[in-house]
Motif scaffolding. Structure first.
Motif, PDB file in Angstrom:
ATOM      1  N   ASP A 149     111.827  53.228  18.001  1.00  0.00           N
ATOM      2  CA  ASP A 149     110.542  53.884  18.239  1.00  0.00           C
ATOM      3  C   ASP A 149     109.428  52.886  18.548  1.00  0.00           C
ATOM      4  N   THR A 179     115.172  64.199  22.465  1.00  0.00           N
ATOM      5  CA  THR A 179     116.378  63.365  22.494  1.00  0.00           C
ATOM      6  C   THR A 179     117.499  64.124  23.194  1.00  0.00           C
ATOM      7  N   PHE A 189     116.720  56.010  11.013  1.00  0.00           N
ATOM      8  CA  PHE A 189     116.641  57.421  11.390  1.00  0.00           C
ATOM      9  C   PHE A 189     117.918  58.148  10.997  1.00  0.00           C
ATOM     10  N   ASN A 192     118.215  63.051  14.883  1.00  0.00           N
ATOM     11  CA  ASN A 192     117.406  63.058  16.101  1.00  0.00           C
ATOM     12  C   ASN A 192     116.015  63.645  15.861  1.00  0.00           C
ATOM     13  N   LEU A 195     113.894  60.717  14.829  1.00  0.00           N
ATOM     14  CA  LEU A 195     113.682  59.814  15.953  1.00  0.00           C
ATOM     15  C   LEU A 195     112.636  60.385  16.917  1.00  0.00           C
TER      16      LEU A 195
END
Length: 262
Positions: A149, A179, A189, A192, A195
């Motif tokens: 990120d 994602t 993470f 998803n 994230l």
């Protein structure tokens, strides 16, 4: 003495004259009234109209109307009965539209399309007008290393151009992380969802901290793989689905946002 024979009374054939005379009298009266109305003093009629309007606009009349409708009366003598529903529950007042809150986004679309031509032609950025507003979509590879990120330095030029356009507009902006459908599980993470949300937050911090976009105008969303724009069955489709969208909202897009209470 012999009685004299009485002759039968003759029928009165002139009785219709009474009804006719009454009809003529009424007709004459009707035309007199019509003539008098047409010749009325318009100045006096206007005075009467103004007096009636002033009387109905007075605080006493408003208080009576409010009491009849079941509303309360303010210090100005105005009732709010129409704001109350069954059981006297007050309905929220309709929000007034602020003409400075949003502007037409077509000029900004054309300006950004010209300034970001290099990034658009390389496939790093895509710009489109949607019903909710102007969408600037950054491919994940243009902003972040895989599974991370932290925004890459190479993305700063494109983000700066977008920030410059955003700062010229009053419209709210939503940052959306997306994602592909391949699950992620790293020490940082767990999914998803995390994230996609983290990437939105990273972009928010950059826009606010480095480029001066007001935080109050920004919101974020993490969608994981729930809003793909292509099939996740191919590598090309998954690459397009991995993206972060900067959405400059128009009036339609703002309707989906939570209402701010002041």
């Amino acid at each position: 003495m012999r009685r004299k024979n009485r002759h039968p009374a003759h029928e009165n054939h002139e009785r219709w004259l009474v009804s006719y005379a009454d009809f003529i009298t009424l007709l004459f009266a009707f035309f007199v009234v019509m003539f008098a109305t047409s010749q009325a003093d318009k100045g006096k009629a206007q005075q009467v109209s103004d007096s009636v309007k002033q009387a109905f606009d007075g605080p006493k009349i408003k208080s009576v109307v409010a009491a009849i409708l079941g509303g309360t009366v303010s210090d100005k003598g105005q009732g709010n009965a129409m704001m109350r529903g069954p059981g006297g529950v007050t309905k929220p007042a309709a929000e007034k539209k602020n003409p400075q809150q949003v502007v037409e986004l077509t000029p900004s679309y054309k300006l950004l399309a010209a300034e970001l031509r290099k990034e658009i032609e390389s496939g790093r950025i895509q710009i489109s007008m949607e019903p909710r507003g102007l969408v600037i979509s950054f491919k994940q590879a243009a902003l972040f290393p895989s599974g991370e990120d932290a925004i890459t330095p190479d993305a700063m030029e494109g983000i700066g151009k977008v920030a410059e356009a955003v700062n010229k507009l009053p419209n709210p902006v939503r940052l959306e992380g997306h994602t592909d459908s391949i699950p992620i599980h790293t020490p940082r993470f767990a999914s998803n969802w995390e994230l996609s949300a983290a990437r939105s937050i990273a972009l928010l911090e950059l826009l606010a901290g480095r480029f001066g976009v007001e935080r109050e105008r920004l919101s974020i969303g993490g969608y994981a793989d729930t809003a793909p724009i292509e099939s996740n069955d191919t590598e090309g489709g998954r690459a397009r689905n991995r993206r972060v969208d900067i959405v400059i909202l128009n009036e339609t897009g703002i309707l989906a946002e939570p209402r701010k209470r002041r």
